[in-house]
Design an enzyme around this catalytic site. Structure first.
Site, PDB file in Angstrom:
ATOM      1  CG  HIS A 256      46.298   3.726  19.394  1.00  0.00           C
ATOM      2  ND1 HIS A 256      47.267   3.761  20.177  1.00  0.00           N
ATOM      3  CD2 HIS A 256      45.448   2.687  19.597  1.00  0.00           C
ATOM      4  CE1 HIS A 256      47.408   2.498  20.470  1.00  0.00           C
ATOM      5  NE2 HIS A 256      46.149   1.985  20.281  1.00  0.00           N
TER       6      HIS A 256
ATOM      7  CG  ASP B 100      49.816  -3.189  14.208  1.00  0.00           C
ATOM      8  OD1 ASP B 100      49.680  -4.249  14.384  1.00  0.00           O
ATOM      9  OD2 ASP B 100      48.985  -2.405  15.080  1.00  0.00           O
TER      10      ASP B 100
ATOM     11  CD  GLU C  49      49.733   6.058  19.378  1.00  0.00           C
ATOM     12  OE1 GLU C  49      48.699   6.352  19.726  1.00  0.00           O
ATOM     13  OE2 GLU C  49      50.695   5.199  19.980  1.00  0.00           O
TER      14      GLU C  49
ATOM     15  CG  ASN D 219      46.184   7.229  22.450  1.00  0.00           C
ATOM     16  OD1 ASN D 219      45.436   6.017  21.979  1.00  0.00           O
ATOM     17  ND2 ASN D 219      47.308   7.334  21.968  1.00  0.00           N
TER      18      ASN D 219
END
Ligand code: PGA
Length: 252
Positions: free
Chosen positions: A139, A70, A144, A137
């Site tokens: 991800h 990314d 997400e 979280n």
């Protein structure tokens, strides 16, 4: 046979990094043209240290193609970018360079064109290894919560918890922190022959519990990896601290 990701339980961050390194080293030493896609952030720092030592002591990467998962949207040389991380932690520290280096350009004016350019790179170079970290979280990359499990490389917006992690990792204020990223989707991530998820520390323990014991759901993106037998999750004791004993025993 039920397909399922593999879990490896280790004591601490150092052991996690060593296990990850062993797998990558083996791929580099056995494939004719290894293609390794890395991630950045706190989770792989130790792995990069071992890779630098390895390369500087003779691990031959002259046929290896390197790329990344990314890139943040922002100036290429900003302190938080994947580009900066990769040069500071790897490319500037090794005494021989890989055959090819591919990075996403997070400052490209036309994001659509940049995504299409990187898609061509991905098509030309099927990955032997994809290294990942786990968000607090759940991800994966910038996939997400709520991201469909069939996502393909896209421009993603960060959740608040991700922005906070970036601020913490790179010691920056909220107004300097990036809010978007171009990220591989689950589709390209899972195309890799081996997917290595590195998880260390107490702050990941809830995400680990959801990953291994919760429902498979887009609420915890990492559960997209649950049934995939090409996925290896390396988890240290602190990250595993909320797991049931029987979950830990399955990994042994
Ligand atoms: P970290 O981040 O490796 O810096 O903990 C992982 C992630 O948020 O994807």
């Amino acid at each position: 046979m039920i397909k399922k990701m593999k879990t490896i339980f280790v004591r601490n961050y150092e052991e996690m990094s060593e296990k990850g390194y062993e797998i990558i080293k083996d791929v580099i030493e056995t494939k004719e043209q290894p293609v390794i896609s890395m991630t950045t952030g706190g989770s792989p720092r130790g792995l990069f240290t071992l890779l630098v030592e390895g390369v500087n002591n003779g691990l031959d990467i002259s046929n290896t193609v390197m790329m990344n998962l990314d890139e943040y949207i922002g100036p290429k040389n900003a302190v938080y970018t994947v580009n900066t991380f990769m040069y500071e932690n790897f490319y500037n520290k090794i005494n021989t360079q890989p055959k090819e280096i591919f990075l996403i350009n997070g400052e490209a004016d036309n994001k659509e064109e940049e995504i299409n350019r990187y898609k061509e790179v991905l098509n030309a170079y099927p990955r032997d290894v994809q290294v990942l970290g786990l968000g607090t979280n759940g991800h994966i990359g910038a996939n997400e919560p709520g991201t469909p499990f069939d996502s393909t490389i896209f421009l993603a917006e960060h959740d608040d918890s991700t922005i906070e992690s970036t601020m913490r990792e790179y010691n920056i204020e909220r107004d300097e922190a990036p809010t978007e990223m171009i990220t591989l989707g689950f589709t390209e991530i899972l195309e890799a022959e081996k997917v290595i998820l590195l998880v260390s520390g107490k702050r990941k323990s809830e995400a680990v519990k959801n990953l291994l014991e919760g429902e498979v759901s887009t609420d915890c993106p990492a559960t997209a990896l649950r049934d995939k037998d090409n996925v290896i999750v390396i988890i240290d004791e602190e990250a595993a601290s909320l797991l049931d004993e029987k979950t830990k025993n399955r990994g042994k």
